[in-house]
Design a protein around this motif. Structure first.
Motif, PDB file in Angstrom:
ATOM      1  N   GLY A  39       0.807  -1.207   0.000  1.00 21.86           N
ATOM      2  CA  GLY A  39       0.000   0.000   0.000  1.00 21.86           C
ATOM      3  C   GLY A  39       0.843   1.260   0.000  1.00 21.86           C
ATOM      4  N   ALA A  40       2.145   1.119   0.190  1.00 22.94           N
ATOM      5  CA  ALA A  40       3.048   2.276   0.206  1.00 22.94           C
ATOM      6  C   ALA A  40       3.446   2.656  -1.217  1.00 22.94           C
ATOM      7  N   THR A  41       4.032   3.817  -1.339  1.00 22.78           N
ATOM      8  CA  THR A  41       4.624   4.283  -2.583  1.00 22.78           C
ATOM      9  C   THR A  41       6.131   4.256  -2.408  1.00 22.78           C
ATOM     10  N   CYS A  42       6.814   3.742  -3.398  1.00 24.83           N
ATOM     11  CA  CYS A  42       8.280   3.773  -3.375  1.00 24.83           C
ATOM     12  C   CYS A  42       8.724   4.622  -4.554  1.00 24.83           C
ATOM     13  N   ARG A  43       9.446   5.683  -4.242  1.00 29.04           N
ATOM     14  CA  ARG A  43      10.004   6.543  -5.289  1.00 29.04           C
ATOM     15  C   ARG A  43      11.488   6.230  -5.408  1.00 29.04           C
ATOM     16  N   VAL A  44      11.921   5.998  -6.629  1.00 28.56           N
ATOM     17  CA  VAL A  44      13.331   5.760  -6.910  1.00 28.56           C
ATOM     18  C   VAL A  44      13.694   6.719  -8.036  1.00 28.56           C
ATOM     19  N   GLY A  45      14.528   7.718  -7.719  1.00 25.84           N
ATOM     20  CA  GLY A  45      14.781   8.765  -8.703  1.00 25.84           C
ATOM     21  C   GLY A  45      13.445   9.342  -9.132  1.00 25.84           C
ATOM     22  N   PRO A  46      13.180   9.451 -10.435  1.00 26.06           N
ATOM     23  CA  PRO A  46      11.916  10.020 -10.909  1.00 26.06           C
ATOM     24  C   PRO A  46      10.764   9.006 -10.988  1.00 26.06           C
ATOM     25  N   VAL A  47      11.064   7.737 -10.734  1.00 25.24           N
ATOM     26  CA  VAL A  47      10.069   6.676 -10.884  1.00 25.24           C
ATOM     27  C   VAL A  47       9.255   6.524  -9.609  1.00 25.24           C
ATOM     28  N   GLU A  48       7.952   6.353  -9.780  1.00 31.83           N
ATOM     29  CA  GLU A  48       7.071   6.120  -8.635  1.00 31.83           C
ATOM     30  C   GLU A  48       6.406   4.761  -8.793  1.00 31.83           C
ATOM     31  N   LEU A  49       6.553   3.928  -7.753  1.00 30.51           N
ATOM     32  CA  LEU A  49       6.007   2.576  -7.742  1.00 30.51           C
ATOM     33  C   LEU A  49       4.956   2.434  -6.662  1.00 30.51           C
ATOM     34  N   GLU A  50       3.912   1.669  -6.942  1.00 28.36           N
ATOM     35  CA  GLU A  50       2.881   1.342  -5.960  1.00 28.36           C
ATOM     36  C   GLU A  50       3.128  -0.092  -5.494  1.00 28.36           C
ATOM     37  N   VAL A  51       3.431  -0.256  -4.204  1.00 33.50           N
ATOM     38  CA  VAL A  51       3.703  -1.587  -3.660  1.00 33.50           C
ATOM     39  C   VAL A  51       2.370  -2.305  -3.472  1.00 33.50           C
ATOM     40  N   VAL A  52       2.234  -3.475  -4.137  1.00 29.75           N
ATOM     41  CA  VAL A  52       0.942  -4.159  -4.152  1.00 29.75           C
ATOM     42  C   VAL A  52       0.932  -5.549  -3.537  1.00 29.75           C
ATOM     43  N   GLY A  53       2.106  -6.139  -3.261  1.00 27.41           N
ATOM     44  CA  GLY A  53       2.077  -7.482  -2.701  1.00 27.41           C
ATOM     45  C   GLY A  53       3.446  -7.978  -2.291  1.00 27.41           C
ATOM     46  N   VAL A  54       3.427  -9.133  -1.614  1.00 25.82           N
ATOM     47  CA  VAL A  54       4.637  -9.770  -1.110  1.00 25.82           C
ATOM     48  C   VAL A  54       4.775 -11.125  -1.802  1.00 25.82           C
ATOM     49  N   PRO A  55       5.960 -11.446  -2.340  1.00 22.18           N
ATOM     50  CA  PRO A  55       6.154 -12.753  -2.978  1.00 22.18           C
ATOM     51  C   PRO A  55       5.972 -13.903  -1.991  1.00 22.18           C
ATOM     52  N   ARG A  56       5.556 -15.049  -2.502  1.00 18.78           N
ATOM     53  CA  ARG A  56       5.374 -16.236  -1.645  1.00 18.78           C
ATOM     54  C   ARG A  56       6.690 -16.919  -1.319  1.00 18.78           C
ATOM     55  N   HIS A  57       7.655 -16.881  -2.244  1.00 19.32           N
ATOM     56  CA  HIS A  57       8.842 -17.714  -2.094  1.00 19.32           C
ATOM     57  C   HIS A  57      10.152 -16.957  -1.911  1.00 19.32           C
ATOM     58  N   CYS A  58      10.095 -15.648  -1.805  1.00 19.86           N
ATOM     59  CA  CYS A  58      11.339 -14.898  -1.612  1.00 19.86           C
ATOM     60  C   CYS A  58      11.038 -13.566  -0.940  1.00 19.86           C
ATOM     61  N   ALA A  59      12.085 -12.888  -0.544  1.00 16.73           N
ATOM     62  CA  ALA A  59      11.946 -11.603   0.139  1.00 16.73           C
ATOM     63  C   ALA A  59      11.584 -10.505  -0.857  1.00 16.73           C
ATOM     64  N   GLY A  60      11.178  -9.383  -0.316  1.00 20.23           N
ATOM     65  CA  GLY A  60      10.885  -8.213  -1.126  1.00 20.23           C
ATOM     66  C   GLY A  60       9.405  -8.017  -1.339  1.00 20.23           C
ATOM     67  N   VAL A  61       9.088  -7.154  -2.294  1.00 24.57           N
ATOM     68  CA  VAL A  61       7.701  -6.825  -2.610  1.00 24.57           C
ATOM     69  C   VAL A  61       7.547  -6.702  -4.122  1.00 24.57           C
ATOM     70  N   PHE A  62       6.303  -6.770  -4.576  1.00 19.69           N
ATOM     71  CA  PHE A  62       5.975  -6.535  -5.972  1.00 19.69           C
ATOM     72  C   PHE A  62       5.329  -5.163  -6.081  1.00 19.69           C
ATOM     73  N   ALA A  63       5.624  -4.494  -7.189  1.00 21.45           N
ATOM     74  CA  ALA A  63       5.104  -3.135  -7.362  1.00 21.45           C
ATOM     75  C   ALA A  63       4.645  -2.895  -8.788  1.00 21.45           C
ATOM     76  N   ARG A  64       3.664  -2.009  -8.915  1.00 23.02           N
ATOM     77  CA  ARG A  64       3.190  -1.515 -10.213  1.00 23.02           C
ATOM     78  C   ARG A  64       3.839  -0.156 -10.456  1.00 23.02           C
ATOM     79  N   VAL A  65       3.989   0.192 -11.704  1.00 19.16           N
ATOM     80  CA  VAL A  65       4.605   1.463 -12.068  1.00 19.16           C
ATOM     81  C   VAL A  65       3.522   2.528 -12.182  1.00 19.16           C
ATOM     82  N   ARG A  66       3.641   3.569 -11.367  1.00 14.86           N
ATOM     83  CA  ARG A  66       2.734   4.726 -11.458  1.00 14.86           C
ATOM     84  C   ARG A  66       3.318   5.793 -12.377  1.00 14.86           C
ATOM     85  N   THR A  67       4.609   6.088 -12.177  1.00  9.59           N
ATOM     86  CA  THR A  67       5.284   7.112 -12.970  1.00  9.59           C
ATOM     87  C   THR A  67       6.560   6.515 -13.556  1.00  9.59           C
ATOM     88  N   PRO A  68       6.610   6.339 -14.870  1.00  4.87           N
ATOM     89  CA  PRO A  68       7.803   5.787 -15.511  1.00  4.87           C
ATOM     90  C   PRO A  68       8.963   6.783 -15.504  1.00  4.87           C
TER      91      PRO A  68
END
Length: 185
Positions: A139-168
């Motif tokens: 549910g958080a937003t992750c900004r990396v440089g000019p890119v904005e990502l919407e965090v939408v889920g957690v993988p089943r088999h590894c660490a980290g999160v999955f995200a959709r691209v809001r701002t390319p």
């Protein structure tokens, strides 16, 4: 309250189930990193081959740029013979060969945690100061440089999160990364 840090690594995997590239910068579009998982090795019928069933895929070396990859087969034998799959060849995959969201994002802390699983195929690796638990990323937003990502889920088999691209945009290793909490909870 947001948490800041730095983009430490970029991983682009042009061909599903094979090695990747570690560029110092990449463009991230609406569908993810340019060239990421856009190709796969397929059999004569066009069925995507996966390393789970064809472990020899991991022995292939990737050459060429992400948008136009080539495979180097050990010993120079034909790909189909190397894999033991008649008609096996490299092909573009309409819509990409990823199984989940556009970007797999992981923090250094998550990657190094016990039980992290295989995070070697993460697209973006960030180092964050005072980062929250991974459950709080959804549910958080992750900004990396000019890119904005919407965090939408957690993988089943590894660490980290999955995200959709809001701002390319284009990201570079060393860019500022910022995790902004969502409005859930």
């Amino acid at each position: 309250m947001s948490v800041t840090g730095t983009l430490r690594e970029i991983g682009v995997f042009p061909v599903k189930s094979t090695g990747g590239l570690s560029p110092t910068s990449t463009t991230i579009g609406p569908d993810g990193l340019t060239g990421d998982r856009a190709h796969a090795v397929v059999d004569a019928a066009g069925t995507v081959l996966r390393a789970k069933h064809h472990p020899a895929l991991s022995g292939l070396r990737l050459t060429g740029p992400a948008h136009s990859p080539r495979l180097q087969v050990p010993g120079g034998v034909p790909l189909d013979r190397f894999l033991g799959v008649p008609g096996a060849h490299l092909a573009p995959v309409a819509g990409g060969a990823r199984q989940v969201e556009a970007v797999h994002l992981v923090s250094l802390r998550q990657r190094l945690a016990p039980g992290a699983g295989d995070t070697s195929r993460a697209n973006l690796v960030v180092e964050l100061q005072d980062e929250p638990d991974v459950a709080d990323w959804v549910g958080a937003t992750c900004r990396v440089g000019p890119v904005e990502l919407e965090v939408v889920g957690v993988p089943r088999h590894c660490a980290g999160v999955f995200a959709r691209v809001r701002t390319p945009g284009t990201v570079h290793v060393g860019d500022v990364a910022e995790l902004v909490p969502g409005t859930h909870g």
